[in-house]
Scaffold this active site. Structure first.
Site, PDB file in Angstrom:
ATOM      1  N   SER A 140       6.000   7.751 -13.990  1.00 50.52           N
ATOM      2  CA  SER A 140       7.441   7.661 -13.752  1.00 50.52           C
ATOM      3  C   SER A 140       8.103   8.927 -14.257  1.00 50.52           C
ATOM      4  CB  SER A 140       8.023   6.457 -14.494  1.00 50.52           C
ATOM      5  OG  SER A 140       9.435   6.471 -14.424  1.00 50.52           O
ATOM      6  N   TYR A 152       9.698   0.978 -21.861  1.00 51.78           N
ATOM      7  CA  TYR A 152       9.125   1.272 -20.531  1.00 51.78           C
ATOM      8  C   TYR A 152       8.815   2.759 -20.425  1.00 51.78           C
ATOM      9  CZ  TYR A 152       8.913   2.139 -15.513  1.00 51.78           C
ATOM     10  OH  TYR A 152       8.515   2.553 -14.255  1.00 51.78           O
TER      11      TYR A 152
HETATM   12  N1  LIG Z   1      11.131   1.204  -8.701  1.00 53.17           N
HETATM   13  C1  LIG Z   1      11.345   2.294  -9.460  1.00 53.17           C
HETATM   14  O1  LIG Z   1      12.489   2.779  -9.607  1.00 53.17           O
HETATM   15  C2  LIG Z   1      10.184   2.965 -10.134  1.00 53.17           C
HETATM   16  C3  LIG Z   1      10.386   4.235 -10.686  1.00 53.17           C
HETATM   17  C4  LIG Z   1       9.326   4.871 -11.319  1.00 53.17           C
HETATM   18  C5  LIG Z   1       8.089   4.251 -11.401  1.00 53.17           C
HETATM   19  N2  LIG Z   1       7.922   3.009 -10.872  1.00 53.17           N
HETATM   20  C6  LIG Z   1       6.594   2.394 -10.990  1.00 53.17           C
HETATM   21  O2  LIG Z   1       6.078   2.185  -9.698  1.00 53.17           O
HETATM   22  C7  LIG Z   1       5.177   1.077  -9.698  1.00 53.17           C
HETATM   23  C8  LIG Z   1       5.591   0.097  -8.629  1.00 53.17           C
HETATM   24  O3  LIG Z   1       6.948  -0.199  -8.840  1.00 53.17           O
HETATM   25  P1  LIG Z   1       7.799  -1.081  -7.812  1.00 53.17           P
HETATM   26  O4  LIG Z   1       9.233  -0.776  -8.079  1.00 53.17           O
HETATM   27  O5  LIG Z   1       7.231  -0.975  -6.446  1.00 53.17           O
HETATM   28  O6  LIG Z   1       7.494  -2.518  -8.446  1.00 53.17           O
HETATM   29  P2  LIG Z   1       7.722  -4.005  -7.911  1.00 53.17           P
HETATM   30  O7  LIG Z   1       8.415  -3.996  -6.592  1.00 53.17           O
HETATM   31  O8  LIG Z   1       8.292  -4.771  -9.048  1.00 53.17           O
HETATM   32  O9  LIG Z   1       6.206  -4.461  -7.680  1.00 53.17           O
HETATM   33  C9  LIG Z   1       5.322  -4.559  -8.776  1.00 53.17           C
HETATM   34  C10 LIG Z   1       3.958  -4.902  -8.207  1.00 53.17           C
HETATM   35  O10 LIG Z   1       3.025  -5.012  -9.303  1.00 53.17           O
HETATM   36  C11 LIG Z   1       2.358  -6.288  -9.203  1.00 53.17           C
HETATM   37  N3  LIG Z   1       1.967  -6.695 -10.540  1.00 53.17           N
HETATM   38  C12 LIG Z   1       2.759  -6.878 -11.634  1.00 53.17           C
HETATM   39  N4  LIG Z   1       2.028  -7.293 -12.689  1.00 53.17           N
HETATM   40  C13 LIG Z   1       0.738  -7.359 -12.252  1.00 53.17           C
HETATM   41  C14 LIG Z   1      -0.490  -7.719 -12.861  1.00 53.17           C
HETATM   42  N5  LIG Z   1      -0.550  -8.094 -14.160  1.00 53.17           N
HETATM   43  N6  LIG Z   1      -1.612  -7.683 -12.118  1.00 53.17           N
HETATM   44  C15 LIG Z   1      -1.570  -7.303 -10.815  1.00 53.17           C
HETATM   45  N7  LIG Z   1      -0.445  -6.944 -10.183  1.00 53.17           N
HETATM   46  C16 LIG Z   1       0.694  -6.982 -10.899  1.00 53.17           C
HETATM   47  C17 LIG Z   1       3.387  -7.189  -8.530  1.00 53.17           C
HETATM   48  O11 LIG Z   1       2.817  -8.313  -7.873  1.00 53.17           O
HETATM   49  P3  LIG Z   1       2.601  -9.750  -8.612  1.00 53.17           P
HETATM   50  O12 LIG Z   1       3.865 -10.050  -9.358  1.00 53.17           O
HETATM   51  O13 LIG Z   1       2.297 -10.689  -7.493  1.00 53.17           O
HETATM   52  O14 LIG Z   1       1.427  -9.571  -9.510  1.00 53.17           O
HETATM   53  C18 LIG Z   1       3.938  -6.233  -7.479  1.00 53.17           C
HETATM   54  O15 LIG Z   1       3.045  -6.134  -6.375  1.00 53.17           O
HETATM   55  C19 LIG Z   1       5.241   0.503 -11.120  1.00 53.17           C
HETATM   56  O16 LIG Z   1       4.170   1.032 -11.882  1.00 53.17           O
HETATM   57  C20 LIG Z   1       6.573   1.036 -11.635  1.00 53.17           C
HETATM   58  O17 LIG Z   1       6.597   1.126 -13.054  1.00 53.17           O
HETATM   59  C21 LIG Z   1       8.931   2.355 -10.234  1.00 53.17           C
END
Ligand SMILES: NC(=O)c1ccc[n+]([C@@H]2O[C@H](COP(=O)([O-])OP(=O)(O)OC[C@H]3O[C@@H](n4cnc5c(N)ncnc54)[C@H](OP(=O)(O)O)[C@@H]3O)[C@@H](O)[C@H]2O)c1
Length: 232
Positions: A140, A152
């Site tokens: 991130s 985080y």
């Molecule tokens: N959105 C942002 O602004 C942003 C910015 C920087 C970095 N990121 C990073 O990008 C990545 C994806 O983010 P996103 O925004 O797309 O997240 P999201 O929409 O909240 O999706 C999170 C995904 O992770 C899965 N997950 C969570 N806990 C898990 C576990 N213990 N085992 C297996 N799967 C798990 C969830 O599915 P289930 O709940 O079904 O397990 C879901 O598929 C993350 O690492 C996040 O920190 C996001």
């Protein structure tokens, strides 16, 4: 069938689901990993041919589940070429205790954001060494800067170190390691106080992932920082 195999954790929605779509369009067979089987199965149906898309419920913080999954993929599909360790979670924290989630809710975030990618690397790297494959991790922009009281952010600093340490151990194996560091992405979980900030689309990150894995085998893109234009 010999098409390359692309495994994505956190595939059920957001960045992972969009990366799955672009990877399918690029000709990969897909292994979609998250905990919610129904969401994964719905996505797999939308992505098409069941012989090419394998939705598997798995908690990435559970070594037995994860290592068993990788064994099944290798047995059934014979190879693993790209792994995107992307599953993650975020809760608001304060060390002064002035806002956010109570400390007993911090544990799951630390486990999925740090232990999860570490286990994903451990479970998949032997297969990636065989294929001279590619490991991509989602860090991130919060893993490069300071955010007051933000645990985080600290977990994503850990990802920055994890990616570098994995790459150092993989020198000489042919495995490439890429850390993708998104700024704010519109995946539905943005807190109200950040709702007016500039945001990326999940496809902006998915394209960066496909760019990294699409390079010649002699080119190792180690870090990609992608912020929305205008992010502070
Ligand atoms: N959105 C942002 O602004 C942003 C910015 C920087 C970095 N990121 C990073 O990008 C990545 C994806 O983010 P996103 O925004 O797309 O997240 P999201 O929409 O909240 O999706 C999170 C995904 O992770 C899965 N997950 C969570 N806990 C898990 C576990 N213990 N085992 C297996 N799967 C798990 C969830 O599915 P289930 O709940 O079904 O397990 C879901 O598929 C993350 O690492 C996040 O920190 C996001």
């Amino acid at each position: 069938m010999t098409d390359p195999v692309f495994l994505i954790t956190g595939a059920s929605r957001g960045i992972g689901a969009t990366t799955a779509r672009l990877a399918a369009e690029a000709g990969y067979r897909l292994v979609l990993v998250a905990r919610n089987q129904n969401q994964l199965s719905d996505l797999a149906t939308r992505l098409g041919d069941p012989d090419r898309v394998w939705p598997v419920a798995c908690d990435v913080t559970d070594w037995a589940q994860l290592s068993g999954l990788v064994t099944r993929v290798r047995d059934a599909w014979g190879r693993l070429d790209v792994v995107f360790a992307n599953a993650g979670a975020s809760v608001v924290t304060s060390f002064l205790g002035t806002r956010g989630a109570p400390p007993d809710q911090w544990r799951d975030m630390v486990l999925v954001n740090v232990y999860g990618p570490a286990l994903t690397a451990r479970a998949t790297l032997p297969a990636l060494v065989e294929s001279r494959g590619h490991l991509v991790l989602t860090g991130s922009a919060a893993g490069r800067g300071i955010r007051p009281g933000n645990l985080y952010s600290a977990t994503k600093w850990a990802l920055t170190g994890l990616a570098q340490n994995i790459r150092a151990e993989c020198i000489g194996t042919g495995v490439r390691v890429t850390l993708v560091q998104p700024g704010l992405v519109d995946t539905g979980g943005i807190p109200p106080e950040r709702a007016q900030e500039p945001k990326l689309d999940p496809a902006d990150i998915a394209r960066a992932v496909l760019y990294a894995v699409g390079q010649p085998a002699t080119v190792d893109i180690n870090e990609i920082l992608v912020r929305p234009a205008g992010q502070a």
